[in-house]
Design a protein around this motif. Structure first.
Motif, PDB file in Angstrom:
ATOM      1  N   ALA A 127       0.934  -1.425   0.393  1.00 45.28           N
ATOM      2  CA  ALA A 127      -0.096   0.367  -0.461  1.00 45.28           C
ATOM      3  C   ALA A 127       0.949   1.139   0.033  1.00 45.28           C
ATOM      4  O   ALA A 127       0.727   2.090  -0.613  1.00 45.28           O
ATOM      5  N   VAL A 128       2.126   1.263   0.486  1.00 45.35           N
ATOM      6  CA  VAL A 128       3.164   2.154   0.877  1.00 45.35           C
ATOM      7  C   VAL A 128       3.466   2.870  -0.839  1.00 45.35           C
ATOM      8  O   VAL A 128       3.723   4.071  -0.919  1.00 45.35           O
TER       9      VAL A 128
ATOM     10  N   GLU B 260       2.650   2.003  -3.312  1.00 48.14           N
ATOM     11  CA  GLU B 260       1.622   2.148  -4.709  1.00 48.14           C
ATOM     12  C   GLU B 260       1.013   3.874  -5.079  1.00 48.14           C
ATOM     13  O   GLU B 260       1.474   4.484  -4.079  1.00 48.14           O
TER      14      GLU B 260
ATOM     15  N   ARG C  98      -1.615   4.269   2.582  1.00 48.28           N
ATOM     16  CA  ARG C  98      -0.962   5.436   1.433  1.00 48.28           C
ATOM     17  C   ARG C  98      -1.180   6.478   1.805  1.00 48.28           C
ATOM     18  O   ARG C  98       0.288   7.372   1.495  1.00 48.28           O
TER      19      ARG C  98
END
Length: 188
Positions: free
Chosen positions: A56-57, A59, A114
């Protein structure tokens, strides 16, 4: 019916034990808060969820839960876990950070995660350059502080090398450069 706010796989700790502090919206506090919150989530969902949080980070675009579920088909109850991350982040943030979480969309804990990293993590955007500068010139350490400073430096290197560039590639720092930086850190 199972109570979704307590029991196995829950991010709500009735006694408050192990619960991370509320994030105070300062960049200097983010890394510590992030570490505690990530471990809190992993404690509830298992080590395999660490990869989901890191994904997620990394993305670049807004995360859709249905698309994310297709990427992480090996995670059981994926949507439910993402929703519980959202609920946890709502309770662990205030003011600007809480607005970021709410803006991610109801139940989308991965997009909220995120967004928080995009805003506060010093290794994104121009902050990535600052992180590289800190790695290359860590400053000289006192012998008493060497162990802690070395650990901090290693974490900075790991964070820098984990990030992707605009083309989606991970960049690593050459070993020669790492050695030269470490020599600056070690006292005379």
């Amino acid at each position: 019916a199972r109570n979704e706010t307590s029991g196995p796989g829950s991010l709500i700790d009735i006694k408050g034990l192990g619960k991370p502090p509320t994030f105070n919206n300062t960049e200097s506090a983010f890394l510590g808060w992030n570490r505690k919150t990530e471990n809190y989530i992993i404690g509830a969902f298992g080590e395999e969820f660490r990869e989901v949080l890191q994904w997620a980070v990394d993305e670049a675009n807004v995360i859709s839960l249905t698309d994310a579920e297709q990427v992480h088909v090996d995670i059981s109850d994926f949507i439910g876990k993402a929703n519980r991350v959202y609920v946890a982040l709502i309770s662990l943030t205030e003011e600007e950070s809480n607005d970021l979480v709410v803006g991610a969309g109801q139940g989308n804990g991965l997009e909220a995660w995120r967004r928080l990293h995009r805003r506060w993590d010093p290794s994104s955007g121009s902050r990535k350059r600052n992180l590289l500068a800190a790695i290359l010139d860590p400053g000289s350490s006192k012998m008493a502080d060497l162990s802690g400073n070395l650990e901090k430096w290693l974490q900075q290197v790991e964070r820098y090398e984990r990030r992707k560039d605009s083309a989606g590639r991970r960049k690593s720092i050459d070993d020669d450069i790492k050695i030269a930086s470490l020599l600056k850190l070690v006292p005379g």
